[in-house]
Design a protein around this motif. Structure first.
Motif, PDB file in Angstrom:
ATOM      1  N   ASP A 199       0.166  -7.336  -6.329  1.00 33.96           N
ATOM      2  CA  ASP A 199       1.290  -7.788  -5.508  1.00 33.96           C
ATOM      3  C   ASP A 199       2.523  -7.877  -6.404  1.00 33.96           C
ATOM      4  OD1 ASP A 199       3.114  -9.037  -3.868  1.00 33.96           O
ATOM      5  OD2 ASP A 199       2.090 -10.991  -3.881  1.00 33.96           O
ATOM      6  N   HIS A 200       3.451  -6.937  -6.218  1.00 30.49           N
ATOM      7  CA  HIS A 200       4.656  -6.907  -7.042  1.00 30.49           C
ATOM      8  C   HIS A 200       5.697  -7.938  -6.603  1.00 30.49           C
ATOM      9  CE1 HIS A 200       2.836  -2.914  -7.571  1.00 30.49           C
ATOM     10  NE2 HIS A 200       3.370  -2.934  -8.775  1.00 30.49           N
ATOM     11  N   GLY A 201       5.516  -8.499  -5.416  1.00 32.68           N
ATOM     12  CA  GLY A 201       6.439  -9.508  -4.927  1.00 32.68           C
ATOM     13  C   GLY A 201       7.834  -8.984  -4.647  1.00 32.68           C
ATOM     14  N   LEU A 202       7.958  -7.694  -4.356  1.00 28.10           N
ATOM     15  CA  LEU A 202       9.278  -7.083  -4.161  1.00 28.10           C
ATOM     16  C   LEU A 202       9.687  -6.994  -2.697  1.00 28.10           C
ATOM     17  CD1 LEU A 202       9.018  -4.173  -6.771  1.00 28.10           C
ATOM     18  CD2 LEU A 202      10.157  -6.381  -7.038  1.00 28.10           C
ATOM     19  N   GLN A 203       8.758  -7.324  -1.791  1.00 30.95           N
ATOM     20  CA  GLN A 203       9.060  -7.232  -0.367  1.00 30.95           C
ATOM     21  C   GLN A 203       8.556  -8.479   0.344  1.00 30.95           C
ATOM     22  OE1 GLN A 203       7.526  -3.519   1.263  1.00 30.95           O
ATOM     23  NE2 GLN A 203       7.694  -2.566  -0.744  1.00 30.95           N
ATOM     24  N   PRO A 204       9.232  -8.906   1.412  1.00 28.77           N
ATOM     25  CA  PRO A 204       8.746 -10.060   2.179  1.00 28.77           C
ATOM     26  C   PRO A 204       7.332  -9.802   2.702  1.00 28.77           C
ATOM     27  CG  PRO A 204      10.992  -9.468   2.844  1.00 28.77           C
ATOM     28  CD  PRO A 204      10.501  -8.367   1.956  1.00 28.77           C
ATOM     29  N   GLY A 205       6.489 -10.805   2.577  1.00 27.79           N
ATOM     30  CA  GLY A 205       5.121 -10.676   3.080  1.00 27.79           C
ATOM     31  C   GLY A 205       4.191  -9.878   2.194  1.00 27.79           C
ATOM     32  N   SER A 206       4.602  -9.595   0.959  1.00 28.16           N
ATOM     33  CA  SER A 206       3.756  -8.780   0.082  1.00 28.16           C
ATOM     34  C   SER A 206       2.437  -9.481  -0.236  1.00 28.16           C
ATOM     35  CB  SER A 206       4.495  -8.440  -1.214  1.00 28.16           C
ATOM     36  OG  SER A 206       4.818  -9.626  -1.934  1.00 28.16           O
ATOM     37  N   ASP A 207       2.452 -10.817  -0.286  1.00 35.54           N
ATOM     38  CA  ASP A 207       1.218 -11.553  -0.562  1.00 35.54           C
ATOM     39  C   ASP A 207       0.221 -11.405   0.583  1.00 35.54           C
ATOM     40  OD1 ASP A 207       2.986 -12.948   1.060  1.00 35.54           O
ATOM     41  OD2 ASP A 207       2.248 -14.923   0.411  1.00 35.54           O
ATOM     42  N   LEU A 208       0.723 -11.428   1.820  1.00 34.40           N
ATOM     43  CA  LEU A 208      -0.158 -11.242   2.973  1.00 34.40           C
ATOM     44  C   LEU A 208      -0.733  -9.838   3.006  1.00 34.40           C
ATOM     45  CD1 LEU A 208       1.957 -13.056   5.732  1.00 34.40           C
ATOM     46  CD2 LEU A 208       0.031 -13.966   4.388  1.00 34.40           C
ATOM     47  N   ARG A 209       0.090  -8.862   2.631  1.00 33.32           N
ATOM     48  CA  ARG A 209      -0.376  -7.481   2.598  1.00 33.32           C
ATOM     49  C   ARG A 209      -1.459  -7.305   1.536  1.00 33.32           C
ATOM     50  NH1 ARG A 209       4.128  -5.714   3.847  1.00 33.32           N
ATOM     51  NH2 ARG A 209       4.998  -5.639   1.753  1.00 33.32           N
ATOM     52  N   ALA A 210      -1.283  -7.966   0.394  1.00 35.35           N
ATOM     53  CA  ALA A 210      -2.296  -7.897  -0.657  1.00 35.35           C
ATOM     54  C   ALA A 210      -3.615  -8.488  -0.171  1.00 35.35           C
ATOM     55  CB  ALA A 210      -1.806  -8.638  -1.902  1.00 35.35           C
ATOM     56  N   ASP A 211      -3.539  -9.579   0.578  1.00 37.18           N
ATOM     57  CA  ASP A 211      -4.762 -10.176   1.136  1.00 37.18           C
ATOM     58  C   ASP A 211      -5.452  -9.215   2.103  1.00 37.18           C
ATOM     59  OD1 ASP A 211      -4.295 -12.480  -0.300  1.00 37.18           O
ATOM     60  OD2 ASP A 211      -3.349 -13.548   1.365  1.00 37.18           O
ATOM     61  N   GLU A 212      -4.662  -8.489   2.886  1.00 35.14           N
ATOM     62  CA  GLU A 212      -5.239  -7.512   3.814  1.00 35.14           C
ATOM     63  C   GLU A 212      -5.963  -6.401   3.056  1.00 35.14           C
ATOM     64  OE1 GLU A 212      -2.120  -6.026   6.240  1.00 35.14           O
ATOM     65  OE2 GLU A 212      -1.760  -7.931   7.278  1.00 35.14           O
ATOM     66  N   VAL A 213      -5.379  -5.958   1.957  1.00 35.05           N
ATOM     67  CA  VAL A 213      -6.016  -4.909   1.153  1.00 35.05           C
ATOM     68  C   VAL A 213      -7.334  -5.414   0.587  1.00 35.05           C
ATOM     69  CG1 VAL A 213      -5.801  -3.458  -0.905  1.00 35.05           C
ATOM     70  CG2 VAL A 213      -3.829  -3.792   0.599  1.00 35.05           C
ATOM     71  N   VAL A 214      -7.354  -6.653   0.134  1.00 32.24           N
ATOM     72  CA  VAL A 214      -8.593  -7.243  -0.383  1.00 32.24           C
ATOM     73  C   VAL A 214      -9.683  -7.208   0.686  1.00 32.24           C
ATOM     74  CG1 VAL A 214      -9.668  -9.421  -1.087  1.00 32.24           C
ATOM     75  CG2 VAL A 214      -7.530  -8.671  -2.163  1.00 32.24           C
ATOM     76  N   LEU A 215      -9.334  -7.577   1.924  1.00 30.62           N
ATOM     77  CA  LEU A 215     -10.312  -7.561   3.015  1.00 30.62           C
ATOM     78  C   LEU A 215     -10.831  -6.147   3.265  1.00 30.62           C
ATOM     79  CD1 LEU A 215      -8.695 -10.032   5.599  1.00 30.62           C
ATOM     80  CD2 LEU A 215     -10.752 -10.402   4.200  1.00 30.62           C
ATOM     81  N   ARG A 216      -9.942  -5.165   3.249  1.00 24.61           N
ATOM     82  CA  ARG A 216     -10.357  -3.782   3.492  1.00 24.61           C
ATOM     83  C   ARG A 216     -11.296  -3.284   2.389  1.00 24.61           C
ATOM     84  NH1 ARG A 216      -4.340  -1.490   5.094  1.00 24.61           N
ATOM     85  NH2 ARG A 216      -4.120  -2.703   7.012  1.00 24.61           N
ATOM     86  N   LEU A 217     -11.010  -3.654   1.157  1.00 27.24           N
ATOM     87  CA  LEU A 217     -11.864  -3.225   0.056  1.00 27.24           C
ATOM     88  C   LEU A 217     -13.241  -3.875   0.158  1.00 27.24           C
ATOM     89  CD1 LEU A 217      -9.353  -3.266  -2.957  1.00 27.24           C
ATOM     90  CD2 LEU A 217     -10.113  -1.309  -1.594  1.00 27.24           C
TER      91      LEU A 217
END
Length: 363
Positions: A95-113
């Protein structure tokens, strides 16, 4: 009926890389288990082989996944192929923290993996600096996080989803910078991190971006398209959406393949010149270890400049900030000596000519 051709292609690419990991000189597989044994060749026994002992853990390979099509295709292929070779497969998203909601997107990727069966899986947040521009700073932060994750989990390799299209873009960017043959060689299929010369593997360098996207589509894998990849504020984005299409329109199809082929040929040449420079360096130093200008002058420019670059890095100049123009200025102390003063290099390193010797040190 076999898998879709796109799925078959990505799985084959990953299978080859995993096989290479298992059969490298420092790591072989035991046929009965298909797992890695460090530091032993097939059939070689040790003094403790007859004694009861705990089985060695299977090697762990991580996939770096942003959630985009390339890395999701890579994650799916790793999840499919690794168990068949006795390899544990995990994943990490940064999570580079460069976009709003990037932390939530990272959590979604974790779930997919995790849904793919990967374990361990984690998201790690980084702080992106400013040195070298936004793209370079994000890349540096990302690789630092991946290196730390690999060390933390004891991973033998980290897979990256760079494709042939990414390679072509890298070659063009290097050409635009005028950085020399090493820059034109693009990304290596195998590259290293701190203390691990062969940590990073890029299985998809011979596959195009559309193959990875098609593999995701036919497997119903959700993917995330990073808006930064379409933002004209970023150089690579402009090259991807404007530069390469313009080249293909002017020169015809096949530009991407030709650029990727150029990268491989350039890498072969650059590797050979690096080896030559390494062998020649000892012969151009005096008894005190200083570089002798007359002996450097006698070398071919490509070899001499490699020696100068290596000397500057050893003195403390950051490799990522040391450009061709810096080395050219130092080279003129040898080839165009007119009594000029010291050359200031990145990292507060100074190069100057003294009594027929080239002195490169911290200033």
């Amino acid at each position: 009926m076999g898998p879709h051709p796109a799925v078959a292609a990505i799985r084959l690419a990953v299978r080859r890389v995993l096989h290479d990991i298992l059969t490298e000189p420092s790591r072989t597989t035991t046929p009965e288990h298909g797992r890695a044994t460090l530091g032993r060749t097939p059939g070689e026994s040790s003094a403790s082989d007859d004694a009861p002992h705990e089985p060695e853990p299977s090697p762990l390979v991580l996939v770096a996944c942003s959630g985009g099509a390339d890395s999701m295709a890579l994650a799916s292929a790793l999840a499919f192929e690794a168990p068949k070779l006795g390899i544990r497969a995990g994943g990490i998203t940064v999570d580079h923290g460069l976009q709003p909601g990037s932390d939530l997107r990272a959590d979604e990727v974790v779930l997919r993996l995790r849904e793919l069966g990967l374990d361990p899986v984690e998201a790690t947040a980084v702080t992106v600096g400013r040195e070298g521009g936004p793209e370079a700073a994000a890349r540096d932060a990302r690789y630092a996080a991946l290196d730390a994750a690999a060390e933390r989990h004891g991973a033998v390799a980290v897979l990256l989803g760079h494709t042939r299209d990414d390679q072509a873009e890298t070659v063009l960017l290097g050409l635009a910078r005028g950085s020399g043959i090493r820059s034109l060689s693009g990304m290596a299929a195998v590259s290293g991190g701190p203390g691990a010369a062969r940590r990073y593997r890029r299985p998809f360098l011979q596959l195009d971006r559309q193959t990875a996207r098609k593999a995701c589509m036919v497997q119903s894998l959700p993917v995330w398209d990073d808006p930064h990849n379409a933002d004209p504020a970023y150089t690579r984005s402009r090259l991807r959406h404007e530069g390469l299409p313009a080249l293909e329109k002017a020169l015809g199809k096949g530009v991407v393949e030709a650029l990727a082929r150029t990268a491989q040929l350039s890498r072969d040449d650059a590797d050979a010149l690096d080896t030559w420079a390494g062998q020649a360096e000892a012969a151009v130093r005096d008894a005190a270890g200083l570089l002798e200008c007359a002996k450097l002058y006698a070398l071919p420019p490509a070899v001499r400049r490699r020696i100068l670059r290596r000397a500057a890095i050893e003195a403390g100049a950051p490799a990522g900030s040391l450009f061709a123009r810096h080395i050219e200025e130092v080279d003129r102390l040898i080839t165009g000596w007119r009594g000029q003063g010291a050359i200031n290099l990145p990292g507060k390193v100074v190069a100057q000519r003294q009594g027929g010797r080239l002195v490169i040190r911290q200033g």
